[in-house]
Design a protein around this motif. Sequence first.
Motif, mmCIF file in Angstrom:
data_model
loop_
_atom_site.group_PDB
_atom_site.id
_atom_site.type_symbol
_atom_site.label_atom_id
_atom_site.label_comp_id
_atom_site.label_asym_id
_atom_site.label_seq_id
_atom_site.Cartn_x
_atom_site.Cartn_y
_atom_site.Cartn_z
ATOM 1 N N LEU A 113 -7.112 5.705 -7.715
ATOM 2 C CA LEU A 113 -5.942 5.488 -8.569
ATOM 3 C C LEU A 113 -5.025 4.417 -7.984
ATOM 4 O O LEU A 113 -4.518 3.560 -8.704
ATOM 5 C CB LEU A 113 -5.158 6.785 -8.756
ATOM 6 C CG LEU A 113 -5.700 7.761 -9.767
ATOM 7 C CD1 LEU A 113 -4.909 9.062 -9.716
ATOM 8 C CD2 LEU A 113 -5.657 7.172 -11.166
ATOM 9 N N ARG A 114 -4.828 4.453 -6.678
ATOM 10 C CA ARG A 114 -3.990 3.440 -6.037
ATOM 11 C C ARG A 114 -4.615 2.049 -6.186
ATOM 12 O O ARG A 114 -3.935 1.082 -6.517
ATOM 13 C CB ARG A 114 -3.759 3.766 -4.573
ATOM 14 C CG ARG A 114 -2.860 2.753 -3.908
ATOM 15 C CD ARG A 114 -2.493 3.138 -2.493
ATOM 16 N NE ARG A 114 -1.640 2.141 -1.925
ATOM 17 C CZ ARG A 114 -0.321 2.145 -1.991
ATOM 18 N NH1 ARG A 114 0.309 3.115 -2.616
ATOM 19 N NH2 ARG A 114 0.381 1.180 -1.435
ATOM 20 N N ALA A 115 -5.922 1.962 -5.946
ATOM 21 C CA ALA A 115 -6.617 0.680 -6.096
ATOM 22 C C ALA A 115 -6.530 0.189 -7.540
ATOM 23 O O ALA A 115 -6.324 -1.006 -7.791
ATOM 24 C CB ALA A 115 -8.072 0.819 -5.664
ATOM 25 N N LYS A 116 -6.657 1.112 -8.503
ATOM 26 C CA LYS A 116 -6.562 0.746 -9.916
ATOM 27 C C LYS A 116 -5.169 0.240 -10.248
ATOM 28 O O LYS A 116 -5.013 -0.751 -10.967
ATOM 29 C CB LYS A 116 -6.925 1.948 -10.795
ATOM 30 C CG LYS A 116 -7.018 1.638 -12.256
ATOM 31 C CD LYS A 116 -8.137 0.661 -12.492
ATOM 32 C CE LYS A 116 -8.531 0.564 -13.928
ATOM 33 N NZ LYS A 116 -9.590 -0.436 -14.119
ATOM 34 N N LEU A 117 -4.158 0.900 -9.718
ATOM 35 C CA LEU A 117 -2.783 0.471 -9.945
ATOM 36 C C LEU A 117 -2.568 -0.936 -9.388
ATOM 37 O O LEU A 117 -2.003 -1.794 -10.068
ATOM 38 C CB LEU A 117 -1.810 1.461 -9.310
ATOM 39 C CG LEU A 117 -0.328 1.107 -9.415
ATOM 40 C CD1 LEU A 117 0.099 0.972 -10.863
ATOM 41 C CD2 LEU A 117 0.502 2.153 -8.697
#
Length: 76
Positions: free
Chosen positions: A29-33
Motif C-alpha cells: 500500500l505504501r509503495a502504491k501510494l
Amino acid sequence: MGKLVRDRIPDLFGGQTRLLNGEEYQAALRAKLEEEVAEYLQSGEPEELADVLEALRRAKADARGGFAGRVWWTPA
C-alpha cells in the motif's frame, strides 16, 4: 516484478496472483501510494488523485475496518 493492483486487473489482463499477508499488504500500500503520488506530480492530472485517495482509503480500512458490517457503536 509485481505490484498491488485493483481487484479486476488480473481478470482483464491475466497473469499470476497471490494474496498478501498483513505486513506485505502494508508495504505494498505504501509503495502504491508513492507510485500514484509520483504519477500525479508528473502528469498534473486531477484524476490521478483518485488513485491516491483509493490507496489511502484501503490503508485506513485495513487498519480500522470498513462500514460493510453496519456496526453501530455507543461509547461507554
